[in-house]
Design an enzyme around this catalytic site. Structure first.
Site, PDB file in Angstrom:
ATOM      1  N   GLN A  86       3.245   1.492   7.748  1.00  0.00           N
ATOM      2  CA  GLN A  86       1.972   0.793   7.748  1.00  0.00           C
ATOM      3  C   GLN A  86       0.995   1.379   6.730  1.00  0.00           C
ATOM      4  O   GLN A  86       0.212   0.647   6.123  1.00  0.00           O
ATOM      5  CB  GLN A  86       1.339   0.854   9.146  1.00  0.00           C
ATOM      6  CG  GLN A  86       0.258  -0.173   9.371  1.00  0.00           C
ATOM      7  CD  GLN A  86       0.775  -1.598   9.282  1.00  0.00           C
ATOM      8  OE1 GLN A  86       1.942  -1.854   9.533  1.00  0.00           O
ATOM      9  NE2 GLN A  86      -0.087  -2.521   8.917  1.00  0.00           N
ATOM     10  N   GLU A  87       1.055   2.688   6.545  1.00  0.00           N
ATOM     11  CA  GLU A  87       0.083   3.358   5.688  1.00  0.00           C
ATOM     12  C   GLU A  87       0.409   3.217   4.208  1.00  0.00           C
ATOM     13  O   GLU A  87      -0.459   2.900   3.399  1.00  0.00           O
ATOM     14  CB  GLU A  87       0.003   4.854   6.052  1.00  0.00           C
ATOM     15  CG  GLU A  87      -0.622   5.137   7.412  1.00  0.00           C
ATOM     16  CD  GLU A  87      -2.139   5.068   7.375  1.00  0.00           C
ATOM     17  OE1 GLU A  87      -2.694   4.842   6.290  1.00  0.00           O
ATOM     18  OE2 GLU A  87      -2.761   5.239   8.434  1.00  0.00           O
ATOM     19  N   SER A  88       1.653   3.497   3.828  1.00  0.00           N
ATOM     20  CA  SER A  88       1.986   3.615   2.402  1.00  0.00           C
ATOM     21  C   SER A  88       3.172   2.775   1.972  1.00  0.00           C
ATOM     22  O   SER A  88       3.475   2.708   0.782  1.00  0.00           O
ATOM     23  CB  SER A  88       2.286   5.083   2.069  1.00  0.00           C
ATOM     24  OG  SER A  88       3.481   5.493   2.725  1.00  0.00           O
ATOM     25  N   TYR A 115      -4.308  -2.582  13.102  1.00  0.00           N
ATOM     26  CA  TYR A 115      -3.486  -1.435  12.728  1.00  0.00           C
ATOM     27  C   TYR A 115      -2.704  -0.918  13.933  1.00  0.00           C
ATOM     28  O   TYR A 115      -1.498  -0.641  13.829  1.00  0.00           O
ATOM     29  CB  TYR A 115      -4.390  -0.339  12.174  1.00  0.00           C
ATOM     30  CG  TYR A 115      -3.699   0.950  11.826  1.00  0.00           C
ATOM     31  CD1 TYR A 115      -3.132   1.136  10.573  1.00  0.00           C
ATOM     32  CD2 TYR A 115      -3.629   1.996  12.735  1.00  0.00           C
ATOM     33  CE1 TYR A 115      -2.505   2.329  10.243  1.00  0.00           C
ATOM     34  CE2 TYR A 115      -3.005   3.191  12.424  1.00  0.00           C
ATOM     35  CZ  TYR A 115      -2.447   3.358  11.178  1.00  0.00           C
ATOM     36  OH  TYR A 115      -1.824   4.536  10.861  1.00  0.00           O
TER      37      TYR A 115
END
Length: 744
Positions: free
Chosen positions: A617-619, A724
């Site tokens: 999800q982040e990168s 998120y």
């Protein structure tokens, strides 16, 4: 994004060098090599560093292993200090130690020393691919130093030694630094794509290298290279042309890297004079983190008589960002007179009035929505109005405007959020029928949160004692939203077995795909990272015309090479051709660094699936990812968070190391463990804090209903954080379904 190969060719030769010297393998070096091969270069470097502290007189092979490990961990000063001045440096192996030293020096900006050491390493390596790759690195170092003749000779040597897969790119680089323009133009003839796209700029560089700056200037203009044109024009004393090129670039593409460089040139040599120049400079400054300076430039443009709505809107945006809300309100009010941009100015002014707590905010928001009902911001205006009243405790007024929003824009995302807020309040007031009606209207409108509404209808049925209806709702939801957050959530409610998605192995890549990936590997080994990026962009550009197997093979190959976002984009392209193929799902949710993630998770006792879900999800598994807020690396850590976590672990840390993959994951896993500990192992809360920070999450936990994870998630006031948390929890379940065999 830098993906330098760190001279893997040299590392591959290191064991041979040890054997050649008749030295027994060192256990610490073997452990370090195993860690490096497992994707943990920082751990490898730390292992060797600790072993070196115990060694009274480490041998040459051990020192070289340590320097290589430090290089992989991007600790270039340490790598250089281990090797510089060693009496055996030039005689070690076939130039391995020299190559490692050269790479460290190149990374430290010591281009001349790096070039000399690459040349010495190449002389000892002999011919073949390894010598050719060292020649490319040597050429890059000479080019960085400004020694174009030496660079041209090294590129020619690399081509002669044989790197046919990237010969087009090498011809391009050689042509740029060749003084003989006739030879340069021959090198540029018939270049293959995508190298051919840079041929025009390379012709200009060749003309410049030959000393024909007038022709180079025109060539840069034809190639559309405004920044190069401006720099050359400035060097020739043509400030008028330089000024036009620089300010035109900043006005046309203020977000580009070239515009950022143009800012520096203009401030140093060609400061803005006219109002349009000041506005162009302000836009570029704003995009590149200098909003305060941008506001000063816009203010000067306004004082010079620029009263256009576009400039006033920019002024309002910058004033609002600086907290000068009354100034922003006046800027927007002045811009409302423009027929084209007036609606946007009216809307933005209303939002500023909300931030000011101005009593005129309700009328401004409702007036905008009534006057411009077809504007895309109209639903948001109604939602903001309802939200503002709710925050002030005026529940009746908030409910009125939320109802207006739902009635006028039933399928809009803001209407979905409003329905859920009203339903939550209804449940809090024990008005179950009202909550049911709201959730049913979400489903009937086919609105964005219909799956969530169906999940909550199941919960309300269960609350009302209708277990059969609840089960029926959840079973249907688990089937229809099988890989969505609410589908997984419903599956757990009815005790269905965990989802398992078996995927067939990918077929061997075709010859074309294998050649493309091989070319990418060679470019990375040669240090031609920008060319590698161009190759990836070319692959993405061809994607719509490719067959399914080719897309999947490219996706898998790019993911393994660190191009995670590109790999996922190809997965989505594959989904257009075969949406139900499990292999496609793996392409969209890859796990290219699984051993590293699992090792770091195990070290801190956190769920590896949760850590993988956060990284996805982040990168999207991009080790060099950089967020607008400044978060870096696989786990997207802010430098301050990384430094604080490292201090708690007693780990030496410098900001430049933050994108080393296993160090970033090490600190990310430690940060996640701390959040889980702080919030009593509540995964939903820890994940929210990972995104939004601890302080707001502590506030949210004080709200009624926060003890229930489902209610806690729905009540998160930050839309980004709410989405998120759902996405990460969905990712975790999906990674389990895709990568964990049943009963494991």
């Amino acid at each position: 994004m830098t993906r330098a190969a760190v001279l893997l060719l040299c590392l591959a030769a290191a064991p041979r060098a040890v054997a050649a010297q008749g030295l027994p393998p060192d256990p610490a070096a073997e452990r370090a090599e195993a860690l490096r091969l497992a994707g943990r270069p920082w751990h490898a470097a730390e292992t060797l560093l600790a072993a070196a502290a115990r060694e009274a007189h480490p041998n040459a092979a051990f020192i070289v292993e340590g320097a290589e490990a430090e290089l992989h961990a991007r600790r270039y000063d340490r790598a250089r200090s281990l090797l510089i001045g060693q009496p055996w440096l030039e005689d070690y192996g076939q130039g391995e130690a020299l190559a490692v030293l050269a790479e460290a020096e190149a990374r430290l900006g010591q281009a001349a020393s790096a070039a000399a050491h690459y040349a010495a390493a190449r002389a000892r390596a002999g011919g073949g691919p390894r010598g050719a790759l060292l020649a490319v690195h040597e050429a890059l170092a000479w080019e960085a130093w400004g020694a174009t003749d030496s660079a041209a000779a090294a590129y020619a040597a690399a081509r002669k030694a044989g790197l046919p897969a990237i010969d087009g790119w090498l011809r391009l680089r050689q042509a740029r630094v060749t003084r003989d323009t006739a030879q340069a133009f021959r090198l540029l003839a018939d270049l293959p794509s995508p190298a051919a796209r840079d041929a025009a700029a390379a012709r200009a560089q060749a003309l410049l290298a030959a000393g024909d700056s007038a022709a180079a200037l025109e060539a840069f203009a034809q190639a559309g290279r405004s920044l190069d044109l401006a720099r050359l024009a400035l060097a020739r004393g043509d400030s008028v042309r330089a000024r036009d090129a620089l300010y035109g670039l900043m006005a046309r593409a203020p977000e580009s890297d070239d515009a950022a460089a143009a800012v520096g040139v203009t401030l140093a040599a060609l400061p803005a004079r006219t109002a349009p120049e000041r506005v162009a400079l302000a836009r570029a400054l704003k995009f590149h983190g200098a909003a305060g300076d941008a506001r000063l430039q816009v203010g000067r443009a306004l004082r010079q008589g620029d009263s256009s709505a576009a400039t006033l809107l920019l002024a309002g945006e910058l004033d609002a960002a600086a907290g000068r809300l009354r100034d922003a309100e006046r800027d927007y009010l002045a811009a409302t007179k423009d027929s084209a941009l007036g609606p946007l100015a009216i809307y933005r002014r209303a939002r500023v009035l909300v931030r000011l707590g101005d009593p005129g905010a309700p009328q401004a928001l409702s007036g905008f929505a009534q006057t411009y009902p077809a504007d895309t911001a109209a639903p948001t205006a109604l939602y903001v109005l309802g939200d503002w009243l709710a925050e002030r405790g005026e529940r009746a007024g908030a409910a009125r405007w939320f109802a207006e929003l739902i009635q006028r824009y039933p399928a809009d995302l803001r209407s979905s959020i409003a329905r859920f807020r009203l339903a939550t309040e209804a449940l809090r007031d024990s008005l179950r029928d009202s909550a049911v009606a709201l959730f049913r209207s979400e489903v009937a409108a086919n609105a964005p949160q219909r799956m969530g509404a169906r999940f909550w209808l199941g919960k309300l049925a269960l609350l009302g004692g209708d277990t059969a209806a609840a089960r029926g709702t959840w079973v249907a939801l688990a089937r229809e939203d099988s890989i969505g957050y609410y589908g997984f959530r419903a599956r757990r409610e009815v005790d269905l077995p965990p989802l398992h998605i078996a995927a067939a192995a990918l077929p061997a890549p075709s010859a074309a795909v294998a050649a493309s990936l091989g070319r990418l590997d060679t470019l990375l080994l040669a240090g031609l990272d920008s060319a590698a990026q161009a190759e990836v962009r070319a692959i993405l550009g061809r994607a719509p015309q490719q067959e399914l197997d080719a897309l999947l093979a490219w996706s898998a190959g790019l993911a393994l090479r660190g191009f995670g976002p590109a790999a996922v984009r190809l997965g989505w392209q594959a989904a257009l051709k075969s949406p139900n193929d499990p292999r496609v799902l793996r392409a969209i949710f890859p796990w290219p660094n699984r051993p590293t993630v699992e090792a770091e998770a195990a070290e801190f006792g956190v769920d590896p699936l949760l850590l993988a879900a956060i990284v996805r999800q982040e990168s999207v598994f991009d080790a060099a990812a950089l967020s607008p807020a400044g978060a870096r690396g696989l786990a997207q850590l802010l430098p301050g968070t990384a430094a604080l976590t490292a201090r708690g672990l007693d780990v030496t840390f410098y900001p430049d190391w933050i994108t080393v993959p296993d160090l970033n994951l090490h600190l990310g896993a430690a940060h996640l463990q701390e959040l889980l500990r702080r919030f009593g192992d509540r995964v939903d809360v820890a994940v929210a804090a990972y995104n939004a920070g601890v302080s707001p999450v502590v506030r949210w936990l004080g709200r009624p209903g926060a003890a229930d994870p489902d209610q806690f998630i729905e009540l998160i006031p930050y839309q980004e954080t709410r989405g998120y948390v759902r996405a990460v929890l969905r990712n975790r379940d999906l990674y389990r379904a895709l990568y964990v065999a049943p009963n494991n």
